[in-house]
Design an enzyme around this catalytic site. Structure first.
Site, PDB file in Angstrom:
ATOM      1  N   CYS A 342       0.797  -1.235   0.000  1.00 37.15           N
ATOM      2  CA  CYS A 342       0.000   0.000   0.000  1.00 37.15           C
ATOM      3  C   CYS A 342       0.832   1.289   0.000  1.00 37.15           C
ATOM      4  O   CYS A 342       0.660   2.125  -0.895  1.00 37.15           O
ATOM      5  CB  CYS A 342      -0.999   0.028   1.143  1.00 37.15           C
ATOM      6  SG  CYS A 342      -1.442  -1.538   1.852  1.00 37.15           S
ATOM      7  N   GLN A 389       1.142 -11.166  -2.688  1.00 38.11           N
ATOM      8  CA  GLN A 389      -0.320 -11.139  -2.745  1.00 38.11           C
ATOM      9  C   GLN A 389      -0.777 -10.749  -4.145  1.00 38.11           C
ATOM     10  O   GLN A 389      -0.022 -10.140  -4.891  1.00 38.11           O
ATOM     11  CB  GLN A 389      -0.876 -10.084  -1.776  1.00 38.11           C
ATOM     12  CG  GLN A 389      -0.608 -10.372  -0.322  1.00 38.11           C
ATOM     13  CD  GLN A 389      -1.046  -9.214   0.554  1.00 38.11           C
ATOM     14  OE1 GLN A 389      -0.888  -8.056   0.184  1.00 38.11           O
ATOM     15  NE2 GLN A 389      -1.576  -9.525   1.721  1.00 38.11           N
ATOM     16  N   HIS A 393      -4.555  -1.574  -5.408  1.00 37.29           N
ATOM     17  CA  HIS A 393      -5.152  -0.395  -4.785  1.00 37.29           C
ATOM     18  C   HIS A 393      -5.838   0.409  -5.859  1.00 37.29           C
ATOM     19  O   HIS A 393      -5.263   0.648  -6.920  1.00 37.29           O
ATOM     20  CB  HIS A 393      -4.088   0.413  -4.047  1.00 37.29           C
ATOM     21  CG  HIS A 393      -3.518  -0.363  -2.913  1.00 37.29           C
ATOM     22  ND1 HIS A 393      -2.379  -1.116  -3.026  1.00 37.29           N
ATOM     23  CD2 HIS A 393      -4.000  -0.578  -1.662  1.00 37.29           C
ATOM     24  CE1 HIS A 393      -2.171  -1.757  -1.889  1.00 37.29           C
ATOM     25  NE2 HIS A 393      -3.127  -1.448  -1.035  1.00 37.29           N
ATOM     26  N   HIS A 518      -8.425  -0.869  -0.925  1.00 31.33           N
ATOM     27  CA  HIS A 518      -7.475  -1.997  -0.883  1.00 31.33           C
ATOM     28  C   HIS A 518      -8.284  -3.238  -1.221  1.00 31.33           C
ATOM     29  O   HIS A 518      -9.393  -3.398  -0.715  1.00 31.33           O
ATOM     30  CB  HIS A 518      -6.911  -2.226   0.522  1.00 31.33           C
ATOM     31  CG  HIS A 518      -6.295  -1.051   1.176  1.00 31.33           C
ATOM     32  ND1 HIS A 518      -4.944  -0.940   1.379  1.00 31.33           N
ATOM     33  CD2 HIS A 518      -6.836   0.064   1.710  1.00 31.33           C
ATOM     34  CE1 HIS A 518      -4.682   0.190   2.016  1.00 31.33           C
ATOM     35  NE2 HIS A 518      -5.813   0.819   2.238  1.00 31.33           N
TER      36      HIS A 518
HETATM   37 ZN   LIG Z   1      -3.372  -2.219   0.808  1.00 34.49          ZN
END
Ligand SMILES: [Zn+2]
Ligand SMILES: [Zn+2]
Length: 643
Positions: A342, A389, A393, A518
């Protein structure tokens, strides 16, 4: 005070009842005798009540029976009391401590000089099930501090006295105790009306555990057990446990040659060739789907100066979970490996200027992440230090939230369906400690809810469980043996745009804040692969299987044709192996079965001369003889990614 109360039923029907009526009587008189018989306990608003408790105030009443997970939890707690009572009867001098219900069962910790033997456990199980047959009522009573302490002191229950003193020190005015037969324990309740409602108790195992988890404290003997409403349900559960053990991804990962670990890199997997193939298929499938759906992929640095972490807030709140790295100039540990994508995405957004026409912007990354989990909690692929992952975003105007959530849920459904995973949603709303004003929360919760409802998906509301920076939806998936895993998530974030001063120019020519979304569907690749290995028991569908087919030659004479088959299928893009060893066909088939390869292609005289393959499915299914070209076509089609 009025003597008449209004109790609302789950369907919204209000019912009048005299104050002091017991829950059981209310159910019998106002709902029905069927439910009165099946009832185990009830909830009046948030307060849990035994059926014998009097109704003292109005509210919404919900009754729990053996049809609900809450009912199952309740009888496991009942079972813990029963087990403790029989242990004290069978093993004189044993002291009791605590015994909560846990996922799939319960445990009880006893103070006893010697561990329980398997024979002891069998005796406990028999005695506990006899106690169920006696159908003794659970009777609730409240004790004052003095009564409570002397009650447990007289019994020589030192641990109980310690807990009771703690409870009163924390401000309790009375202590509730429950008795069945002549055995009493304190607990908040609730309990079923009687021991007969438990069904069946199974003692599973025992182990040592320190009092209050502190190694300086005395060693206790923990007995694990479970309870079910019927023996058939218990047996189905034990069969599921056995099945889960067979499917354990740590064992299958090794047997199938997917991944391995070394003590030099705790919590970080070595992906073997077959595991790397599996990982890459999943990663490319996700990438392709996202790129088709308006995402762009970016890569950001792995190592960042503390400046970024101070801006994001991680340096203050998350530092213990980050791997700090020394800066060669300053000799300070001022750098960290990124624990999540992020902040780097926000930083990248902040480096450019955007107008409302650019939004929504969707950044996807599959970068490597590191989190400093303590090595004691590491195990297989579900607790790791290094992972990646299917992260993204989305930077959007507030008016775009509903559309973005709908679009995301649409993708998530396509993916979970492709894997044969069932799924359900949990909608978490504003927590007590939160940022932003109520009007903003009203808007963001409404946007999420509207989008969720538009999907028609069943969901559960988790009041107060949102993140402090915004509401979220989490997705649970159910695997092929009925276990649930939390996987996907979509979270609104109003804080990050403030911290990173993210802006876009609106059609009014003024600067506005975007909202950050997110989102992830697989979650971490590592954990998702662990779940898939167990879900499929290692027998992956063709599109996912690291090896889709293996060519087995009947003898050395057919090696040339075997190689030709391998070449043809490989050219067509399939993942194929050739076993041209001198082993007997039976041995070759056994090996391929152990590796759970979807197709076994046997080639001998007949096949070589007719340009065919004799096809066997995994598990020994004879699929007949097919022309090589026809099978090549079929395998290519089945190898297509289904999303
Ligand atoms: Zn995130
Ligand atoms: Zn209890």
């Amino acid at each position: 005070m009025s003597d008449e109360l209004t109790i609302t039923l789950p369907d919204g029907t209000p019912k009048k009842v005299a104050r002091g009526t017991s829950v059981a009587d209310f159910i019998r008189m106002q709902i029905g005798t069927g439910l009165a018989k099946a009832a185990l306990y009830a909830k009046l608003d948030d307060e849990e009540l035994d059926l014998t408790r009097p109704l003292e105030r109005g509210g919404a009443l919900k009754v729990f029976t053996n049809k609900s997970p809450e009912g199952l939890d309740l009888i496991r707690h009942d079972a813990a009391h029963v087990v403790a009572s029989v242990v004290q009867r069978l093993f004189l001098g044993t002291q009791v401590t605590i015994g909560p219900s846990i996922e799939d069962g319960f445990y009880y910790d006893f103070y006893k000089e010697t561990p329980f033997t398997p024979d002891d456990l069998a005796r406990i199980e028999t005695a506990a099930n006899e106690e169920i047959k006696r159908d003794q009522a659970f009777v609730r009573r409240e004790l004052s501090k003095d009564e409570a302490i002397s009650f447990f002191q007289n019994k020589g229950e030192k641990f109980k006295v310690e807990i009771v003193e703690d409870i009163f020190a924390k401000g309790a005015r009375t202590l509730t105790v429950y008795r069945h037969g002549d055995w009493t324990d304190f607990c908040l309740g609730p309990h079923a009306p009687s021991t007969g409602r438990i069904g069946f108790i199974k003692i599973l195992s025992s182990s040592g555990a320190h009092w209050r988890g502190d190694p300086r404290n005395p060693m206790l003997q923990r007995v694990y057990g479970t309870a079910f409403f019927s023996k058939a349900e218990l047996e189905a559960h034990l069969a599921r446990l056995e099945e889960a053990k067979k499917r354990d991804h740590r064992k299958l990962g090794k047997d199938l040659g997917l991944f391995t670990f070394h003590p030099f890199a705790p919590g970080a997997a070595f992906w073997e060739p077959k595991g790397t193939t599996l990982y890459t298929v999943l990663s490319n499938a996700m990438r392709r789907l996202l790129l088709k759906n308006g995402y762009v992929e970016i890569k950001t640095p792995l190592l960042f100066n503390r400046g970024l972490w101070e801006k994001s807030g991680h340096w203050g709140k998350y530092k213990e979970n980050m791997f700090l790295v020394e800066d060669s100039d300053t000799k300070e540990h001022d750098f960290s490996l990124k624990p999540m994508n992020c902040p780097s995405h926000h930083l990248y957004y902040s480096m450019k200027k955007y107008s409302y026409r650019d939004l929504p912007l969707r950044f996807h990354s599959q970068d490597v992440l590191h989190r400093n989990e303590s090595s004691g909690t590491l195990g297989g692929l579900t607790r790791v230090r290094q992972f990646a992952q299917d992260d993204a975003h989305i930077y959007a105007a507030e008016s775009q939230i509903t559309d973005e959530v709908k679009r995301f849920v649409g993708l998530l459904e396509v993916i979970y369906k492709a894997f044969g995973l069932t799924y359900s949603a949990k909608f978490s709303t504003r927590p007590n400690a939160r940022l932003g004003d109520d009007a903003q929360w009203d808007r963001s919760e409404a946007a999420l809810k509207t989008a969720l409802e538009a999907t028609g998906l069943a969901y559960e509301i988790k009041p107060g469980e949102g993140a402090f920076y915004g509401p979220k939806i989490d997705f649970d998936v159910g695997d092929s043996i009925g276990r649930k895993w939390q996987l996907g998530t979509i979270q609104l974030d109003y804080l990050a745009p403030e911290r990173f001063d993210l802006t876009y120019v609106g059609d009014d020519n003024r600067e506005h804040r975007p909202v950050v979304i997110h989102r992830a569907i697989y979650g971490s690749f590592e954990r998702f692969i662990a779940i898939l290995v167990e879900h499929y028991a290692g027998a992956f569908p063709v599109w996912l299987a690291p090896v889709q087919a293996t060519v087995l030659t009947l003898s050395e004479k057919y090696v040339d044709y075997g190689r030709a088959v391998l070449g043809r299928l490989t050219d067509a893009g399939a993942r194929v192996e050739l076993d041209e060893s001198a082993d007997k066909l039976g041995a070759k088939i056994r090996n391929a079965e152990i590796m759970k390869i979807p197709y076994l292609l046997v080639v001998g005289e007949k096949e070589a001369s007719a340009q065919t393959v004799a096809v066997r499915g995994h598990g020994g299914k004879d699929l007949g003889t097919l022309p090589l070209e026809a099978f090549t076509k079929q395998l290519s089609a089945e190898g297509n990614i289904p999303f």
